[in-house]
Design a protein around this motif. Structure first.
Motif, mmCIF file in Angstrom:
data_model
loop_
_atom_site.group_PDB
_atom_site.id
_atom_site.type_symbol
_atom_site.label_atom_id
_atom_site.label_comp_id
_atom_site.label_asym_id
_atom_site.label_seq_id
_atom_site.Cartn_x
_atom_site.Cartn_y
_atom_site.Cartn_z
ATOM 1 N N ARG A 183 0.827 -1.200 0.000
ATOM 2 C CA ARG A 183 0.000 0.000 0.000
ATOM 3 C C ARG A 183 0.864 1.254 0.000
ATOM 4 O O ARG A 183 1.955 1.275 0.569
ATOM 5 C CB ARG A 183 -0.932 0.046 1.216
ATOM 6 C CG ARG A 183 -1.785 -1.176 1.440
ATOM 7 C CD ARG A 183 -2.676 -1.565 0.293
ATOM 8 N NE ARG A 183 -3.671 -0.542 -0.019
ATOM 9 C CZ ARG A 183 -4.365 -0.526 -1.159
ATOM 10 N NH1 ARG A 183 -4.181 -1.434 -2.077
ATOM 11 N NH2 ARG A 183 -5.256 0.420 -1.371
ATOM 12 N N LEU A 184 0.343 2.279 -0.612
ATOM 13 C CA LEU A 184 0.918 3.615 -0.554
ATOM 14 C C LEU A 184 -0.167 4.522 0.015
ATOM 15 O O LEU A 184 -1.192 4.743 -0.622
ATOM 16 C CB LEU A 184 1.346 4.085 -1.940
ATOM 17 C CG LEU A 184 1.945 5.489 -2.040
ATOM 18 C CD1 LEU A 184 3.149 5.648 -1.120
ATOM 19 C CD2 LEU A 184 2.330 5.800 -3.470
ATOM 20 N N ASN A 215 5.063 4.774 2.373
ATOM 21 C CA ASN A 215 5.342 3.834 1.296
ATOM 22 C C ASN A 215 5.605 2.435 1.862
ATOM 23 O O ASN A 215 6.691 2.143 2.328
ATOM 24 C CB ASN A 215 6.544 4.318 0.481
ATOM 25 C CG ASN A 215 6.816 3.431 -0.700
ATOM 26 O OD1 ASN A 215 6.150 2.426 -0.924
ATOM 27 N ND2 ASN A 215 7.816 3.795 -1.472
ATOM 28 N N GLU A 216 4.593 1.591 1.804
ATOM 29 C CA GLU A 216 4.696 0.197 2.264
ATOM 30 C C GLU A 216 4.527 -0.759 1.094
ATOM 31 O O GLU A 216 3.938 -1.827 1.215
ATOM 32 C CB GLU A 216 3.638 -0.047 3.342
ATOM 33 C CG GLU A 216 3.819 0.855 4.548
ATOM 34 C CD GLU A 216 2.654 0.822 5.517
ATOM 35 O OE1 GLU A 216 1.564 0.335 5.152
ATOM 36 O OE2 GLU A 216 2.837 1.302 6.652
ATOM 37 N N THR A 217 5.068 -0.355 -0.060
ATOM 38 C CA THR A 217 4.900 -1.137 -1.284
ATOM 39 C C THR A 217 6.041 -2.103 -1.551
ATOM 40 O O THR A 217 5.920 -2.965 -2.409
ATOM 41 C CB THR A 217 4.798 -0.204 -2.504
ATOM 42 O OG1 THR A 217 6.038 0.511 -2.644
ATOM 43 C CG2 THR A 217 3.640 0.776 -2.365
ATOM 44 N N GLY A 218 7.156 -1.919 -0.862
ATOM 45 C CA GLY A 218 8.322 -2.739 -1.161
ATOM 46 C C GLY A 218 9.149 -2.172 -2.312
ATOM 47 O O GLY A 218 10.128 -2.781 -2.734
ATOM 48 N N LYS A 219 8.752 -0.983 -2.832
ATOM 49 C CA LYS A 219 9.459 -0.349 -3.946
ATOM 50 C C LYS A 219 9.688 1.122 -3.621
ATOM 51 O O LYS A 219 8.850 1.757 -3.000
ATOM 52 C CB LYS A 219 8.618 -0.407 -5.230
ATOM 53 C CG LYS A 219 8.233 -1.783 -5.666
ATOM 54 C CD LYS A 219 7.323 -1.725 -6.873
ATOM 55 C CE LYS A 219 6.896 -3.138 -7.229
ATOM 56 N NZ LYS A 219 6.441 -3.250 -8.582
ATOM 57 N N CYS A 260 -0.848 3.132 -10.184
ATOM 58 C CA CYS A 260 -0.811 3.128 -8.718
ATOM 59 C C CYS A 260 -2.176 3.347 -8.078
ATOM 60 O O CYS A 260 -2.296 3.286 -6.859
ATOM 61 C CB CYS A 260 0.140 4.210 -8.209
ATOM 62 S SG CYS A 260 1.869 3.746 -8.318
ATOM 63 N N PHE A 261 -3.188 3.617 -8.872
ATOM 64 C CA PHE A 261 -4.487 3.972 -8.311
ATOM 65 C C PHE A 261 -4.996 2.911 -7.337
ATOM 66 O O PHE A 261 -5.517 3.237 -6.275
ATOM 67 C CB PHE A 261 -5.505 4.200 -9.438
ATOM 68 C CG PHE A 261 -6.697 4.990 -9.006
ATOM 69 C CD1 PHE A 261 -6.641 6.376 -8.963
ATOM 70 C CD2 PHE A 261 -7.859 4.366 -8.646
ATOM 71 C CE1 PHE A 261 -7.735 7.116 -8.557
ATOM 72 C CE2 PHE A 261 -8.969 5.089 -8.238
ATOM 73 C CZ PHE A 261 -8.904 6.478 -8.195
ATOM 74 N N GLU A 262 -4.825 1.659 -7.670
ATOM 75 C CA GLU A 262 -5.368 0.569 -6.842
ATOM 76 C C GLU A 262 -4.601 0.343 -5.539
ATOM 77 O O GLU A 262 -5.133 -0.246 -4.618
ATOM 78 C CB GLU A 262 -5.427 -0.732 -7.641
ATOM 79 C CG GLU A 262 -6.447 -0.695 -8.765
ATOM 80 C CD GLU A 262 -7.865 -0.416 -8.269
ATOM 81 O OE1 GLU A 262 -8.271 -0.988 -7.234
ATOM 82 O OE2 GLU A 262 -8.556 0.385 -8.915
ATOM 83 N N ILE A 263 -3.354 0.795 -5.451
ATOM 84 C CA ILE A 263 -2.578 0.577 -4.222
ATOM 85 C C ILE A 263 -2.630 1.783 -3.281
ATOM 86 O O ILE A 263 -2.048 1.759 -2.206
ATOM 87 C CB ILE A 263 -1.107 0.212 -4.517
ATOM 88 C CG1 ILE A 263 -0.376 1.362 -5.210
ATOM 89 C CG2 ILE A 263 -1.009 -1.087 -5.301
ATOM 90 C CD1 ILE A 263 1.127 1.196 -5.261
#
Length: 129
Positions: free
Chosen positions: A15-16, A39-43, A113-116
């Protein structure tokens, strides 16, 4: 005899989170918006831009605001400040995510990125999709 099975841990969702944390009136008119990006996306993101529709106290679109929040390092919370000229903070009823105009992870192709995205607000002004 009891047989214990090890189940794989569920992966945490990537998630972002964009949080409207504070609005501050600027001398001479205008409003300063404080955003936190978690930023919890791993990227890590080398590009992240979004367009917000700013709605006035009557719910009418006052303007579009482009926000360039990059870079967004992985596993970090980043503070970004943006000024919204010629409108009092108390006259902003809502900020609507109009479009994510850029979302580019480091060393990767552009992505949707809309969905995250998770949007939240700690102010009386709503931040919504």
């Amino acid at each position: 005899m009891t047989l214990a099975l090890a189940l794989p841990a569920a992966a945490a969702p990537e998630r972002l989170t964009v949080e409207l944390n504070k609005l501050e009136q600027i001398d001479g008119g205008g409003c300063r918006a404080f955003f936190l990006f978690r930023n919890e996306t791993g990227k890590s993101f080398e590009g992240f831009e979004m367009s917000l529709a700013i709605l006035d106290g009557k719910g009418v679109i006052d303007r579009l605001l482009s926000i360039d929040a990059a870079p967004l390092p992985v596993a970090r919370t980043t503070l970004k400040l943006f000024e919204i000229p010629d409108i009092a903070c108390s006259d902003i009823s809502e900020m609507l995510l109009h479009e994510v105009t850029a979302c580019r992870p480091q060393n990767e192709d552009e992505m949707d990125c809309f969905e995250i995205l998770d949007l939240t607000s700690k102010t009386p002004t709503a931040l919504v999709k």
